[in-house]
Design a protein around this motif. Structure first.
Motif, PDB file in Angstrom:
ATOM      1  N   GLY A  53       0.787  -1.217   0.000  1.00  0.00           N
ATOM      2  CA  GLY A  53       0.000   0.000   0.000  1.00  0.00           C
ATOM      3  C   GLY A  53       0.822   1.271   0.000  1.00  0.00           C
ATOM      4  N   ILE A  54       2.147   1.110   0.037  1.00  0.00           N
ATOM      5  CA  ILE A  54       3.056   2.254   0.011  1.00  0.00           C
ATOM      6  C   ILE A  54       4.138   2.028  -1.043  1.00  0.00           C
ATOM      7  N   HIS A  55       4.814   0.866  -0.932  1.00  0.00           N
ATOM      8  CA  HIS A  55       5.873   0.529  -1.890  1.00  0.00           C
ATOM      9  C   HIS A  55       5.415  -0.491  -2.925  1.00  0.00           C
ATOM     10  N   ARG A  56       4.368  -1.221  -2.607  1.00  0.00           N
ATOM     11  CA  ARG A  56       3.775  -2.165  -3.559  1.00  0.00           C
ATOM     12  C   ARG A  56       2.264  -2.031  -3.456  1.00  0.00           C
ATOM     13  N   ASP A  57       1.559  -2.496  -4.486  1.00  0.00           N
ATOM     14  CA  ASP A  57       0.113  -2.282  -4.553  1.00  0.00           C
ATOM     15  C   ASP A  57      -0.602  -2.875  -3.344  1.00  0.00           C
ATOM     16  N   GLY A  58      -1.571  -2.100  -2.828  1.00  0.00           N
ATOM     17  CA  GLY A  58      -2.255  -2.468  -1.605  1.00  0.00           C
ATOM     18  C   GLY A  58      -3.715  -2.803  -1.769  1.00  0.00           C
TER      19      GLY A  58
END
Length: 337
Positions: free
Chosen positions: A114-119
Motif C-alpha cells: 500500500g506504500i511501496h507495492r500495490d495495496g
C-alpha cells in the motif's frame, strides 16, 4: 478456476493525483497469494501519501489495513482457497543489521504493501503468503481489517509499558487513540482520553476511559501531577509538544501519531532533564499482528464501535483527499460497493 481479468483500484498516480481506475487483476507469484478484498481501512498515512508528506513509490495502489479471502495461490503456497486473512503490510528483508537485531520495523529494505507495492484499495491484491494471517472462525472480515492499526498500537503500548494502577493519558480520539484507551485499560491502568470531539469523548468513556478532557489544560486540572504515561496518537505538532508537560515527574511519553515528513516540534530539554521525562517513539508493528488478531477475536478489544462508515472505492478518493468528517473514527472501504 475462473477469474476476472480486470478490476477497480484506487491508485496514487502522483502527489495530489488519486484516481479509481481499471487495472489487470494481478497473478500471485511463487510464495504469494491473491486476496479478494472485503474491507480496507483509510488511515491518516494515506492522506500523508496523497499530500506527498510520507515517502512512497507512485504510481501505487494505496491501502495497508485490509482483510479478505484467499482467491488464488502461487507456487509453493498450500493455503486453502477461501481462507479469511488479514494482511500484515510490512515485509522486512530478514538479513540486514536491523533485522538481525530483532528491530525488523527499522529494516531499511522494508517493503510496505500500500506504500511501496500495490495495496488493498482494490478488488484484489497480491501479498506474500507469510504476510496473509488467517483469521479465527467467527471473526468478521470488517473486524479483521483492524489487525494492522491495533498491531501498531500494541507496539506503542509495549514501548510505554503501562502497569496496573498507573495513570495513562491518551492524546487523540481517532482509531489509534481509542485502541490505546482499551489496551491501557487491559493493562490495569486508569485512563484519560484527550480530544476536542464530544462524540469521541463519549466513545472513549464507553471503551474504558475513566475521564476525558478537551484540552491539555483541562487534562492537567483533572490530573494535576500529570500522567505516568502519555501516549500521543493524534499526529499533530501541538499535541506532541504538549505531551511532556502532561507527564508527571519521572513519567514516560510515547509518540505513535504520524506527523508530516519535515514537521518540527519545540521541546524544552531542561524540563525533560530536570523532571527526567522519557521520550520514546513507536514505529509500525514488529511481531504484534498475531497478538492483535487474538485480542480482537477474543473480544478483549472492541473494534465494532470504531467503524464510522463504509464507502465504495469511488467514494474513497474523496474521503482521503478531503478533510475527515467530524466524528469519523475509522472509515472502511468495501470494494464490492
Amino acid at each position: 478456476m475462473y477469474r476476472r481479468l480486470e478490476m477497480r483500484a484506487l491508485r496514487l498516480i502522483a502527489t495530489g493525483d488519486l484516481r479509481c481506475v481499471e487495472v489487470p487483476v494481478p497473478d500471485p507469484g511463487p510464495g504469494e497469494v491473491l486476496v479478494k478484498i472485503a474491507a480496507a481501512g483509510i488511515c491518516g498515512t494515506d492522506r500523508h501519501l496523497y499530500l506527498g508528506e510520507f515517502p512512497s513509490e507512485p504510481p501505487v495502489t494505496l491501502g495497508h489495513e485490509f482483510s479478505g479471502t484467499v482467491a488464488a495461490v502461487g507456487a509453493g503456497v498450500s493455503m486453502a482457497l477461501g481462507t479469511p486473512v488479514a494482511c500484515d503490510p510490512n515485509t522486512w528483508c530478514g538479513t540486514c543489521d536491523a533485522c538481525n537485531r530483532g528491530r525488523v520495523n527499522l529494516c531499511p529494505r522494508n517493503v510496505a504493501t500500500g506504500i511501496h507495492r500495490d495495496g488493498g484499495f482494490a478488488e484484489y491484491a497480491v501479498i506474500p503468503a507469510w504476510k496473509a494471517l488467517p483469521l479465527p472462525a467467527g471473526l468478521g472480515l470488517a473486524q479483521g481489517a483492524f489487525a494492522e492499526p491495533l498491531a501498531c498500537t500494541l507496539h506503542g503500548l509495549d514501548v510505554g509499558a503501562p502497569r496496573p494502577g498507573e495513570r495513562v493519558l491518551v492524546l487523540g480520539g481517532g482509531v489509534i487513540g481509542q485502541l490505546a484507551v482499551q489496551l491501557a485499560r487491559l493493562a490495569g491502568a486508569e485512563t484519560m482520553l484527550l480530544t476536542r470531539s464530544e462524540g469521541k469523548q463519549a466513545l472513549g468513556r464507553q471503551l474504558g476511559a475513566v475521564a476525558t478532557a478537551p484540552t491539555p489544560e483541562a487534562a492537567r486540572e483533572l490530573w494535576p501531577e500529570g500522567a505516568d504515561l502519555v501516549v500521543e496518537c493524534a499526529g499533530v505538532p501541538a499535541t506532541v509538544a504538549a505531551a511532556p508537560w502532561l507527564a508527571r515527574a519521572g513519567g514516560r511519553v510515547v509518540v505513535l501519531g504520524v506527523l508530516a515528513a519535515g514537521a518540527t516540534v519545540p521541546i524544552q530539554p531542561f524540563d525533560l532533564l530536570f523532571r527526567e521525562i522519557r521520550l520514546d517513539f513507536a514505529f509500525i508493528n514488529p511481531f504484534t499482528t498475531t497478538r492483535a488478531i487474538a485480542l480482537i477475536a477474543s473480544g478483549a478489544v472492541d473494534v465494532a464501535p470504531l467503524i464510522s462508515r463504509t464507502v465504495s472505492l469511488d467514494e474513497a478518493a474523496g474521503a482521503i483527499s478531503g478533510p475527515a468528517l467530524p466524528g469519523d473514527v475509522k472509515v472502511l472501504v468495501d470494494p464490492g460497493l
